[in-house]
Design a protein around this motif. Structure first.
Motif, PDB file in Angstrom:
ATOM      1  N   VAL A   1      62.151  49.323 108.912  1.00 53.89           N
ATOM      2  CA  VAL A   1      63.604  48.806 109.388  1.00 53.89           C
ATOM      3  C   VAL A   1      63.819  47.628 108.531  1.00 53.89           C
ATOM      4  N   GLN A   2      64.750  47.665 107.548  1.00 54.25           N
ATOM      5  CA  GLN A   2      65.072  46.527 106.957  1.00 54.25           C
ATOM      6  C   GLN A   2      66.932  46.182 106.857  1.00 54.25           C
ATOM      7  N   LEU A   3      66.994  44.983 106.806  1.00 44.72           N
ATOM      8  CA  LEU A   3      68.415  44.573 106.794  1.00 44.72           C
ATOM      9  C   LEU A   3      68.854  44.514 105.417  1.00 44.72           C
ATOM     10  N   GLN A   4      70.102  45.011 105.210  1.00 41.22           N
ATOM     11  CA  GLN A   4      71.020  44.991 104.104  1.00 41.22           C
ATOM     12  C   GLN A   4      72.250  43.945 104.090  1.00 41.22           C
ATOM     13  N   ALA A   5      71.903  42.863 103.326  1.00 42.53           N
ATOM     14  CA  ALA A   5      73.105  42.175 103.235  1.00 42.53           C
ATOM     15  C   ALA A   5      73.956  42.293 102.100  1.00 42.53           C
ATOM     16  N   SER A   6      75.118  42.015 102.088  1.00 42.24           N
ATOM     17  CA  SER A   6      76.173  42.337 100.957  1.00 42.24           C
ATOM     18  C   SER A   6      77.386  41.233 101.203  1.00 42.24           C
ATOM     19  N   GLY A   7      78.266  40.854  99.870  1.00 42.84           N
ATOM     20  CA  GLY A   7      79.283  40.235  99.955  1.00 42.84           C
ATOM     21  C   GLY A   7      79.464  39.131  99.262  1.00 42.84           C
ATOM     22  N   GLY A   8      78.286  38.725  98.713  1.00 40.81           N
ATOM     23  CA  GLY A   8      78.065  37.398  97.810  1.00 40.81           C
ATOM     24  C   GLY A   8      78.824  37.455  96.760  1.00 40.81           C
ATOM     25  N   GLY A   9      78.952  36.429  95.853  1.00 42.85           N
ATOM     26  CA  GLY A   9      79.586  36.274  94.755  1.00 42.85           C
ATOM     27  C   GLY A   9      79.928  34.846  94.123  1.00 42.85           C
ATOM     28  N   LEU A  10      80.721  34.879  93.308  1.00 45.12           N
ATOM     29  CA  LEU A  10      81.108  33.551  92.524  1.00 45.12           C
ATOM     30  C   LEU A  10      82.831  33.461  93.254  1.00 45.12           C
TER      31      LEU A  10
ATOM     32  N   LEU B   1      80.341  37.829 104.316  1.00 49.71           N
ATOM     33  CA  LEU B   1      79.032  38.378 104.142  1.00 49.71           C
ATOM     34  C   LEU B   1      78.951  39.476 105.254  1.00 49.71           C
ATOM     35  N   SER B   2      78.281  40.641 104.950  1.00 48.43           N
ATOM     36  CA  SER B   2      77.744  41.679 105.925  1.00 48.43           C
ATOM     37  C   SER B   2      76.479  41.928 105.987  1.00 48.43           C
ATOM     38  N   CYS B   3      75.699  42.250 107.010  1.00 53.77           N
ATOM     39  CA  CYS B   3      74.644  42.547 107.229  1.00 53.77           C
ATOM     40  C   CYS B   3      74.403  43.607 108.212  1.00 53.77           C
ATOM     41  N   ALA B   4      73.633  44.632 107.614  1.00 53.01           N
ATOM     42  CA  ALA B   4      73.418  46.096 108.421  1.00 53.01           C
ATOM     43  C   ALA B   4      72.162  46.455 108.192  1.00 53.01           C
ATOM     44  N   PRO B   5      71.386  47.201 109.399  1.00 47.93           N
ATOM     45  CA  PRO B   5      70.136  47.664 108.974  1.00 47.93           C
ATOM     46  C   PRO B   5      70.051  48.743 108.344  1.00 47.93           C
ATOM     47  N   SER B   6      68.948  48.980 107.527  1.00 52.62           N
ATOM     48  CA  SER B   6      69.057  50.420 106.962  1.00 52.62           C
ATOM     49  C   SER B   6      68.592  51.382 107.670  1.00 52.62           C
ATOM     50  N   GLY B   7      67.884  51.111 109.012  1.00 48.15           N
ATOM     51  CA  GLY B   7      67.361  52.132 109.829  1.00 48.15           C
ATOM     52  C   GLY B   7      67.352  51.674 111.341  1.00 48.15           C
TER      53      GLY B   7
ATOM     54  N   TRP C   1      64.187  40.571 107.926  1.00 45.58           N
ATOM     55  CA  TRP C   1      65.081  39.789 107.151  1.00 45.58           C
ATOM     56  C   TRP C   1      65.773  40.632 106.089  1.00 45.58           C
ATOM     57  N   GLY C   2      67.076  40.227 105.539  1.00 45.14           N
ATOM     58  CA  GLY C   2      67.626  41.127 104.574  1.00 45.14           C
ATOM     59  C   GLY C   2      67.076  40.533 103.113  1.00 45.14           C
ATOM     60  N   GLN C   3      67.590  40.990 102.137  1.00 43.39           N
ATOM     61  CA  GLN C   3      67.071  40.619 100.649  1.00 43.39           C
ATOM     62  C   GLN C   3      67.614  39.385 100.187  1.00 43.39           C
ATOM     63  N   GLY C   4      68.572  38.865 100.856  1.00 42.83           N
ATOM     64  CA  GLY C   4      69.629  37.941 100.383  1.00 42.83           C
ATOM     65  C   GLY C   4      70.564  38.153  99.324  1.00 42.83           C
ATOM     66  N   THR C   5      71.719  37.710  99.439  1.00 44.22           N
ATOM     67  CA  THR C   5      72.879  37.751  98.577  1.00 44.22           C
ATOM     68  C   THR C   5      73.375  36.259  98.175  1.00 44.22           C
ATOM     69  N   GLN C   6      73.558  36.241  96.896  1.00 50.78           N
ATOM     70  CA  GLN C   6      73.932  34.890  96.296  1.00 50.78           C
ATOM     71  C   GLN C   6      75.356  34.674  96.446  1.00 50.78           C
ATOM     72  N   VAL C   7      75.628  33.363  96.798  1.00 48.82           N
ATOM     73  CA  VAL C   7      76.727  32.624  97.208  1.00 48.82           C
ATOM     74  C   VAL C   7      77.028  31.666  96.226  1.00 48.82           C
ATOM     75  N   THR C   8      77.870  31.608  95.264  1.00 47.25           N
ATOM     76  CA  THR C   8      78.196  30.400  94.128  1.00 47.25           C
ATOM     77  C   THR C   8      79.408  29.943  94.372  1.00 47.25           C
TER      78      THR C   8
END
Length: 120
Positions: free
Chosen positions: A1-10, A19-25, A110-117
């Protein structure tokens, strides 16, 4: 089971991101979920946590600007970030664990991380 983080950006200073975070399973609805961040050359730090009952804690630097929430029906945790500042620039990680803690070592998933700048 992994977490998927998304929503980062400049984004420019004063702007917003979600930002959002959801498990892959599987499901994390019974876990304490947290957001942590790591800026270049710095240690990973706690940003916000929320437990399965909705109790919340924030680090002082984001209080009044960031909002953590969870939608158990969607099995997703969010971090709404407003009034962003250049010092918020970091890789943001979501994490899940069984302990109510602000220490990253207490989180097992842990999720893979998403960059916020945030530009000035």
């Amino acid at each position: 089971v992994q977490l998927q983080a998304s929503g980062g950006g400049l984004v420019q200073a004063g702007g917003s991101l979600r930002l959002s975070c959801a498990p892959s399973g599987g499901t994390f609805n019974t876990y304490t979920m947290g957001w942590f961040r790591q800026a270049p050359g710095k240690e990973r730090e706690f940003v916000a946590i929320i437990n399965r009952s909705g109790a919340i804690r924030y680090t002082n630097s984001v209080k009044g600007r960031f909002t953590i929430s969870r939608d158990n029906a969607r099995n997703t945790v969010y971090l709404e970030m407003n009034s962003l500042k250049p010092e918020d620039t970091a890789v943001y990680y979501c994490a899940g664990g069984n302990i109510w803690s602000i220490q990253s070592a207490h989180y097992d998933y842990w999720g893979q991380g998403t960059q916020v700048t945030v530009s000035s």
